[in-house]
Design a protein around this motif. Structure first.
Motif, PDB file in Angstrom:
ATOM      1  N   MET A  29      68.908  12.516  45.327  1.00  0.00           N
ATOM      2  CA  MET A  29      68.153  13.065  46.462  1.00  0.00           C
ATOM      3  C   MET A  29      67.450  11.953  47.551  1.00  0.00           C
ATOM      4  SD  MET A  29      65.987  16.100  44.491  1.00  0.00           S
ATOM      5  CE  MET A  29      66.994  17.262  43.705  1.00  0.00           C
ATOM      6  N   ALA A  30      67.319  10.844  47.103  1.00  0.00           N
ATOM      7  CA  ALA A  30      66.581   9.815  48.142  1.00  0.00           C
ATOM      8  C   ALA A  30      67.571   9.601  49.345  1.00  0.00           C
ATOM      9  CB  ALA A  30      65.971   8.558  47.603  1.00  0.00           C
ATOM     10  N   ALA A  31      68.879   9.089  48.779  1.00  0.00           N
ATOM     11  CA  ALA A  31      69.896   9.038  49.866  1.00  0.00           C
ATOM     12  C   ALA A  31      70.282  10.002  50.566  1.00  0.00           C
ATOM     13  CB  ALA A  31      71.307   8.484  49.019  1.00  0.00           C
ATOM     14  N   VAL A  32      70.258  11.240  50.103  1.00  0.00           N
ATOM     15  CA  VAL A  32      70.492  12.534  50.957  1.00  0.00           C
ATOM     16  C   VAL A  32      69.386  12.740  51.954  1.00  0.00           C
ATOM     17  CG1 VAL A  32      70.892  14.930  50.778  1.00  0.00           C
ATOM     18  CG2 VAL A  32      71.904  13.636  49.046  1.00  0.00           C
ATOM     19  N   ALA A  33      68.046  12.649  51.565  1.00  0.00           N
ATOM     20  CA  ALA A  33      67.213  12.758  52.145  1.00  0.00           C
ATOM     21  C   ALA A  33      67.208  11.595  53.416  1.00  0.00           C
ATOM     22  CB  ALA A  33      65.694  12.775  51.651  1.00  0.00           C
ATOM     23  N   ALA A  34      67.654  10.416  53.160  1.00  0.00           N
ATOM     24  CA  ALA A  34      67.544   9.445  54.154  1.00  0.00           C
ATOM     25  C   ALA A  34      68.776   9.806  55.388  1.00  0.00           C
ATOM     26  CB  ALA A  34      67.832   7.886  53.732  1.00  0.00           C
ATOM     27  N   GLU A  35      69.695  10.356  54.846  1.00  0.00           N
ATOM     28  CA  GLU A  35      70.699  10.737  55.542  1.00  0.00           C
ATOM     29  C   GLU A  35      70.474  12.104  56.501  1.00  0.00           C
ATOM     30  OE1 GLU A  35      75.399  12.493  55.525  1.00  0.00           O
ATOM     31  OE2 GLU A  35      74.660  11.863  53.927  1.00  0.00           O
ATOM     32  N   ILE A  36      69.760  13.181  55.926  1.00  0.00           N
ATOM     33  CA  ILE A  36      69.651  14.162  56.862  1.00  0.00           C
ATOM     34  C   ILE A  36      68.253  13.978  57.591  1.00  0.00           C
ATOM     35  CG2 ILE A  36      70.671  15.653  55.318  1.00  0.00           C
ATOM     36  CD1 ILE A  36      67.966  16.680  54.178  1.00  0.00           C
TER      37      ILE A  36
END
Length: 307
Positions: free
Chosen positions: A78-85
């Motif tokens: 989730m952290a990586a996805v949140a950083a992307e979006i």
């Protein structure tokens, strides 16, 4: 029911996300549903079955202009996805999730949510052992609880709007803080899954019976163990790594109870066993009386096998 969000983006297209698609369409809760999955194969299956209105090629593409973005990926991702979006989230949008752990989700996702965007973590207490975009069905959330765990400073209007969406999908709504949520789920979900995986592992070690008898003579007890032990291993790896303290606490208590029962069996203490089983049976009956189980075959899970 009236439309609640104009554009909903689902990041990850497994059981929960695909069931959300069906449940939102059942009541017309979203004007447009956009989906994204990391696997190209999953995205192609989602397109083939018409799961979403649009399947994007990246998480940021899916999240752009969305009124609601729901992270439906394993907790560890989730952290990586949140950083992307994060950079593409529009002001006033809401970001949520469906993870089984809440404290680490808030800690890892929260810093990537820009000012002016609402962050309202959630956890639908519903599922089957199936996964993937074909596994979802609209009725998955009917009568099941969804717990909202709003991040500090969340606006009431954003929380209420997300709650309305989940109610529209058939869920019952509760709110609690992250620490309490993680402890409750360690009791009701995480530790039972760990015990189930362990019991199946024990059977696998006993290969003199595993080759034929365990499979051939699986009655309700072992059958139900194997059902939850068939759940997504990536998801459960992340759950245990991210809810370590609460799971270890409950596992320690379970071990103490198990030792007490072991002693009662060794000493032939039938009264202790009878009293213990009577008390725990009443808890099981309470689950049924609360409407959280049913006599329907497979608790409706056969629906999950339909495309």
């Amino acid at each position: 029911m009236a439309q609640i969000y104009n554009r909903v983006a689902l990041i990850g297209l497994g059981l929960i996300a695909s069931s959300m698609c069906h449940a939102m369409r059942r009541k017309g809760l979203a004007g447009e549903i956009v989906g994204y999955a990391r696997s190209a194969e999953t995205r192609e299956i989602a397109r083939e079955i018409g799961l979403c209105d649009t399947i994007s090629e990246s998480a940021s593409e899916a999240a752009k202009d969305a009124d609601l973005v729901v992270l439906c990926v394993p907790v560890g991702a989730m952290a990586a996805v949140a950083a992307e979006i994060g950079p593409v989230l529009k002001p006033g949008a809401t970001v949520s999730d469906v993870g089984s752990v809440k404290r680490t989700v808030i800690e890892s996702v929260g810093p990537h949510i820009p000012e002016g965007v609402h962050f309202v973590p959630a956890h639908p207490l519903a599922g089957t052992e199936h996964s993937g975009p074909r596994s979802g069905f609209a009725e998955l959330f009917d009568g099941r609880y969804t717990i909202l765990v709003p991040a500090e400073g969340s606006e009431t209007a954003a929380i209420d709007r997300l709650a309305d969406l989940w109610r529209g999908m058939g869920a019952l709504i509760e709110q609690m803080d992250a620490e309490h949520h993680d402890l409750v789920l360690a009791v009701t979900s995480h530790t039972p899954h760990l015990i189930a995986y362990t019991m199946v592992g024990v059977a696998d070690d006993l290969r003199r019976v595993t080759d034929s008898e365990v499979i051939k003579y699986s009655a309700a007890g072992f059958r139900d163990f194997t059902r939850i032990a068939a759940s997504d291993p990536v998801m459960w790896r992340d759950v245990f790594l991210n809810n370590k303290e609460a799971t270890l606490e409950i596992l320690g208590r379970f071990t103490e109870e198990l030792f007490a029962l072991q002693r009662a069996i060794r000493q032939g203490d039938g009264d202790h066993l009878h009293d213990y089983f009577t008390r725990t049976r009443s808890i099981r009956r309470g689950i049924i009386e609360a409407g959280q189980d049913t006599d329907a075959p497979d608790f409706g899970r056969t629906k999950a096998s339909k495309p």
